[in-house]
Design a protein around this motif. Structure first.
Motif, PDB file in Angstrom:
ATOM      1  N   LEU A   1       0.865  -1.179   0.000  1.00 44.78           N
ATOM      2  CA  LEU A   1       0.000   0.000   0.000  1.00 44.78           C
ATOM      3  C   LEU A   1       0.898   1.223   0.000  1.00 44.78           C
ATOM      4  O   LEU A   1       1.641   1.463   0.953  1.00 44.78           O
TER       5      LEU A   1
ATOM      6  N   GLU B   1       1.182   5.444  -0.898  1.00 41.51           N
ATOM      7  CA  GLU B   1       0.358   6.612  -1.173  1.00 41.51           C
ATOM      8  C   GLU B   1       1.176   7.884  -1.061  1.00 41.51           C
ATOM      9  O   GLU B   1       2.163   7.956  -0.346  1.00 41.51           O
ATOM     10  N   TYR B   2       0.711   8.866  -1.780  1.00 38.38           N
ATOM     11  CA  TYR B   2       1.380  10.162  -1.805  1.00 38.38           C
ATOM     12  C   TYR B   2       0.315  11.236  -2.000  1.00 38.38           C
ATOM     13  O   TYR B   2       0.107  11.738  -3.107  1.00 38.38           O
ATOM     14  N   PRO B   3      -0.381  11.574  -0.943  1.00 42.95           N
ATOM     15  CA  PRO B   3      -1.435  12.591  -1.049  1.00 42.95           C
ATOM     16  C   PRO B   3      -0.919  13.971  -0.678  1.00 42.95           C
ATOM     17  O   PRO B   3      -0.497  14.198   0.438  1.00 42.95           O
TER      18      PRO B   3
ATOM     19  N   ALA C   1      -5.996   1.830 -13.339  1.00 42.57           N
ATOM     20  CA  ALA C   1      -5.849   3.205 -12.845  1.00 42.57           C
ATOM     21  C   ALA C   1      -7.016   4.092 -13.217  1.00 42.57           C
ATOM     22  O   ALA C   1      -7.684   3.887 -14.239  1.00 42.57           O
ATOM     23  N   THR C   2      -7.241   5.073 -12.381  1.00 40.59           N
ATOM     24  CA  THR C   2      -8.172   6.143 -12.721  1.00 40.59           C
ATOM     25  C   THR C   2      -7.524   7.467 -12.333  1.00 40.59           C
ATOM     26  O   THR C   2      -6.930   7.587 -11.272  1.00 40.59           O
TER      27      THR C   2
ATOM     28  N   ASP D   1      -4.708  14.017  -9.783  1.00 40.70           N
ATOM     29  CA  ASP D   1      -5.158  12.994  -8.835  1.00 40.70           C
ATOM     30  C   ASP D   1      -5.127  11.637  -9.532  1.00 40.70           C
ATOM     31  O   ASP D   1      -5.509  11.522 -10.701  1.00 40.70           O
TER      32      ASP D   1
ATOM     33  N   ALA E   1      -5.429   7.161  -8.699  1.00 33.85           N
ATOM     34  CA  ALA E   1      -5.556   6.021  -7.795  1.00 33.85           C
ATOM     35  C   ALA E   1      -5.531   4.774  -8.650  1.00 33.85           C
ATOM     36  O   ALA E   1      -6.057   4.775  -9.769  1.00 33.85           O
ATOM     37  N   MET E   2      -4.938   3.739  -8.126  1.00 32.26           N
ATOM     38  CA  MET E   2      -4.879   2.516  -8.936  1.00 32.26           C
ATOM     39  C   MET E   2      -4.674   1.279  -8.076  1.00 32.26           C
ATOM     40  O   MET E   2      -4.111   1.340  -6.983  1.00 32.26           O
ATOM     41  N   LEU E   3      -5.165   0.187  -8.612  1.00 36.61           N
ATOM     42  CA  LEU E   3      -4.851  -1.136  -8.089  1.00 36.61           C
ATOM     43  C   LEU E   3      -3.689  -1.645  -8.920  1.00 36.61           C
ATOM     44  O   LEU E   3      -3.538  -1.278 -10.076  1.00 36.61           O
TER      45      LEU E   3
ATOM     46  N   VAL F   1      -2.128  -1.182  -3.835  1.00 30.72           N
ATOM     47  CA  VAL F   1      -2.890   0.026  -4.130  1.00 30.72           C
ATOM     48  C   VAL F   1      -1.920   1.201  -4.113  1.00 30.72           C
ATOM     49  O   VAL F   1      -1.072   1.296  -3.219  1.00 30.72           O
TER      50      VAL F   1
ATOM     51  N   ILE G   1      -1.962   5.401  -4.362  1.00 30.67           N
ATOM     52  CA  ILE G   1      -2.740   6.630  -4.349  1.00 30.67           C
ATOM     53  C   ILE G   1      -1.774   7.792  -4.485  1.00 30.67           C
ATOM     54  O   ILE G   1      -0.787   7.863  -3.738  1.00 30.67           O
TER      55      ILE G   1
END
Lengths: 375, 375, 375, 375
Positions: free
Chosen positions: C154, C156-158, C213-214, C227, C229-231, C241, C243
């Protein structure tokens, strides 16, 4: 049981209900007749067992058949009533669970102890923080030598709620706590300093022998201390610092303790009670987490947990642990003064000696004042 | 500049390099000739400017044309050389940036100050923690009244690295620090207690006036204290607690400060230096985070930041801030003893007075010992 | 070297200075002549080595004697210049350290690789987060089987800095990043998604094989995604995942990774880079802390640390590690494309394939899009 | 009420006791006669009201006078009994509080809803996490526009307890949960994915419309998914990511949610339920803390708190909030299906649609699968 509308009375009812071993059967909730009945009715009690005074309650309950009679009296009044009610109740044959302090001063407390020593009842004090499972885990790790010989104990309890003149602004809690006749000699030192002190002695598993204390008052007209800090020495050579304050503006309830030995240290913070930090000289930092089913936790801790790790348990659960231990002791017909697991009269005595010594130290120019506690 | 192989010498080189305003041009790295040359060569220096003693360095550099000459001497030797080297260097016309303490004792420090007062050089002390931006933010919030009148200051610096006899096991840092002739009168109280003390006075923006201290030694044969705790009073009525220890087993470097006023409180922890917690009586807890471009941070803080929030800056960046301020002062030809933003001789004097007072208090049976610091 | 006034150019200069192995000797800072000279002068350079274009710089430096000549070219321009400058510089015999991305697209990147393969220079990419010591510790623990076979990743980089139309409000960083001609095909996915992606492959020590991805755009008129996000699936069976977002309002820079195997898990968060959390099925949670001298840390991690535990190191220290490794490689005359320890062209290729695949996946109705990266 | 020896049954009894508005009056604890009686006796029930089957209980209790009769049936059996028992109980005129899921599948759930629609009883689902006060605070802040229009929702629930074959090792919880006939179609996706899903819709205050999901099984022979990850879209334009896993080795119960709008973001973590982090574009980070008496908290949150800030409340308190709301609804004779404040049949329906859609999405090659929930 008393204390309509009070935070602590509700906490006791919730904790006892959570534990599930006691049922509320009667009460003396208010000297105001209507208020008393209303409260009792709200709590589902029969009118006949909502007593207008605690004296009437003791008398009437005593007259009931044993299987109907109140088993345990819970005292959640302002401080000045703790010892009188407890003494009468014990003398009348009831078990007593009292909010702290046990009495207004050492003399009164010794008198209570005399009653307790000659009665059949058990006596417990709501030192709720000693009901937290990870506090027991910490104590066990100290006892078993995991951190080596204890050298340093840093305990603190900084609150902020008396930063302003809340008593003058109508805060009921602050109002009676600010009156020596109702509250006793200590303000902050009694109200929360004793929690810090008891936690220190409990976890470090040794007694404080000397204090060097300074107390403060930060609001004009306030009669009792709202702030305390002290250095202390312990019987097995450890030294420590205790901070208790009610003028640390913005702080909530971050009671914490750190204990360091020659091999490692432990840290516990009440606001995150599930985590016990263990530092060691020879391995990375570890965080032991509360939660059932973890073989590396001691039995004393595990039996005080209800839920798997990650399901937070808090203050009411800690208090419920005291209720649970009290119930088990009553039902297994434990003899002696104290229900195992429940803070008893000795903790009350040491707490009171602590208050009186801290005040004496504050008033003294000598650096160290011995803390003596001959019963 | 000295200190081959030492943690602190490397830290200084890295911090100065990070800041980028100074360039290493010469050094006296070791009395061992080969060692000295090797170190200088490794650092890219000409052999001719790798001096075998600091005395030779001062002499030779002084003889160089102004535009080639060493500008700032950085002293990273054991403590006993700090004042002698600084005095000579100042007298020879150099600026000096010295590791703390400024001297071995107050007498030596006063002599240094006399030299400084009559020299053209600037003098700075590597109180690195005063280079952190959020420390300046905290001080500014205290000064501007955000937390109201200061009541309580809780400052602590618990380390664990002297929990065992590491000097006896060959740790060089511990070895010389354990020898009074090299280190001075204070052990822990000098090494890290002064950091806690300076931070307290800096952030609370007022002076400590009285101490009640107790020191400890926890290893057989150790000559200097490894542990200190004290109560203190400040000039504008605040009271506080200072804890400094090197036997808090497992602790790394968690210097921290909490300051509470009548409206709120601030909390800063060196191990998470980007966060300044602000509690207030009338709003939720806030965490001010280090990082450029945030209008709610004060200028003194922002100008000490290099990166946007979320890009951690640490100890070397804090030290680099001192180098940056020193360079700006030199280049703008600031007059006086001190480069603005860099801890100066006054902080050295107060720190030394702190050490001597803490020891005096420890040896006294009186509760309070005044901290006087007449220069 | 370019980039006057830019955050990242300053960061490179500070990081290189901190490391201390490189010295700034020349630059092409601006096409504006005065600006260029002013910047160079401010940085202490001779006017003769402040070049008005990078082409002139390459030409002039190449003509200098080897011992004076620029050794390493650092590219900190907007993205569209990365590959052209790098190709020319490599062809001219220089080593190159480029900001990411290596190129605007895969085609350009492959061309760059062809140049690299036939040149003598080393090529590095400023994937700064791969310079953090505890990232290497995590990878080593994965490799050595501490957490067992990897199952879940997992990452993420928000960030929040593009929550509003900051480009429209004059933010230079946002301005060029928002233009496909300068920035490339990816917005957020390229700017920070690649950091998350590289970190995931680096720590999990295996390649991503498929994406789902989206992407999103949240400001009217913004041309590139802000923005993502992807599996994803990895080659040894793990799934994950990713992000990455620049519209997570209020977030700073909390890049993080969690990797779980069948025996335990690891967690690292860039905003607290000194801590690596290790969870295991059969013992309490541990936190490994950055800092020299801890025998339980691997050598790859320890050699990337400068300070004892508790003295925070951050982003510039991580970047300085890349500079240090680059310098060591140059001086030890490493052959091949890449300086050991410095992210190289392969990471650039995979990052670019990631961007292109994520965009393809976003535009596809199929769930899974393979990530292929034939060079 | 059922479930002797089970964690969740005990949690229900403790939560109801903590709340204090319900009293346990009867139960069908086990089909084993002695076991059933023993459990009832342990809980203080009359033998006559310890029923050997739930059918007998419904019949017998129905025959009692209204004032003695069971008021609320609590269903804490394995999943396959939830709907049958609930339907019969509702039809028999009782209120029902059921563990989730409401049924094994959508068809069964719709049938239950039909019964509910024609009965007088209220129906509640133990989505305990929706009982946490700061979850209500978060929802209120979303609703009132504090963070602006919602753009991103990141919700996750990573556990580690199924990392190994615990069902094969005798863990009862894992055993029945692993059997589709007892547990339903979903494993992890049903057991905890639904919690994450409900939390996301509750806090973001909008419905999920499309999923792109992938499920995993990590133990040979395990019949139901132990891991899920998905992208999703919401009806008002937000997008999100949901992670639920029971093979994140070492994780406890860190359900968390982050919601970002165009003005700010909120973050809540179940393992530290008292803190709600509020990030905003125009001010420093704030942490809203649970606790009575704070005027900046909304009423929906405050009325779900029992204690002042700093006195931790946890999982049982959250569940007790559901009991409290259920009791208030019954006593105020609320009409309709649902007790205000208690998750009702609609949340059950959406949760079941979520499970079925996630499985369909997993089995589909299309990226997006619509989540439809026509009742």
């Amino acid at each position: 049981m008393g204390g309509e509308g009070s935070f602590i009375a509700q906490a006791h009812r919730q904790a006892a209900g959570l534990d599930g071993r006691f049922e509320l059967v009667c009460g003396a909730f208010s000297r105001d007749l209507q208020n008393n009945l209303r409260t009792g009715s709200h709590l589902g009690l029969a009118q006949s067992r909502c007593y207008s005074t605690w004296q009437l309650m003791l008398e009437a309950e005593r007259a009931l058949p044993a299987e109907q009679r109140m088993e345990l009296l819970v005292i959640v009044t302002p401080n000045h009533l703790h010892a009188p009610v407890a003494s009468e109740a014990l003398a009348a044959g009831f078990h007593v669970f009292s909010e702290k302090p046990a009495a207004l001063n050492l003399a009164e407390l010794r008198a209570l102890k005399n009653v307790l020593d000659t009665s059949a009842g058990l006596y417990g004090l709501a030192h709720t923080y000693l009901g937290y499972p990870m506090v027991w885990q910490a104590r066990e790790m100290v006892r078993s030598g995991v951190i080596g010989a204890v050298r340093k104990v840093l305990v603190e309890y900084p609150q902020g709620w008396l930063s302003q003149d809340v008593a003058g602004q109508g805060n009921k809690q602050a109002e009676w706590r600010g009156q020596p006749a109702l509250s006793g000699l200590g303000g902050c030192i009694g109200d929360i300093g004793t929690h810090a002190f008891s936690l220190a002695e409990f976890v470090a598993d040794q007694a404080v022998t000397h204090l060097c204390a300074t107390l403060g008052v930060h609001i004009e007209g306030r009669q009792l201390d709202d702030d305390a800090a002290m250095l202390f020495k312990m019987e097995q050579g450890a030294s420590g610092v205790l901070i208790a304050s009610q003028v640390c503006a913005g702080e909530e309830n971050p009671l914490s303790i750190r204990v360091y030995g020659d091999k490692g240290g432990l840290e516990w913070r009440q606001e995150q009670p599930a985590s016990l930090i263990h530092r060691a000289l020879d391995q990375p930092l570890r965080i032991l987490r509360s939660g059932t089913g973890q073989p590396w936790l001691c039995e004393a801790a595990t039996q005080r947990m209800r839920l798997p790790a990650g399901h937070p348990e808090g203050y009411l659960e800690a208090m419920a642990n005291l209720y649970g231990d009290f119930a088990k002791a009553i039902r297994s017909e434990v003899t002696g003064n104290t229900a195992p697991g429940v803070p008893g009269i000795e903790i009350g005595l040491r707490g009171m000696a602590f208050i009186e010594t801290a005040i004496a130290s504050h008033n003294s120019n000598a650096k160290w004042t011995p803390l003596e506690c001959s019963v």
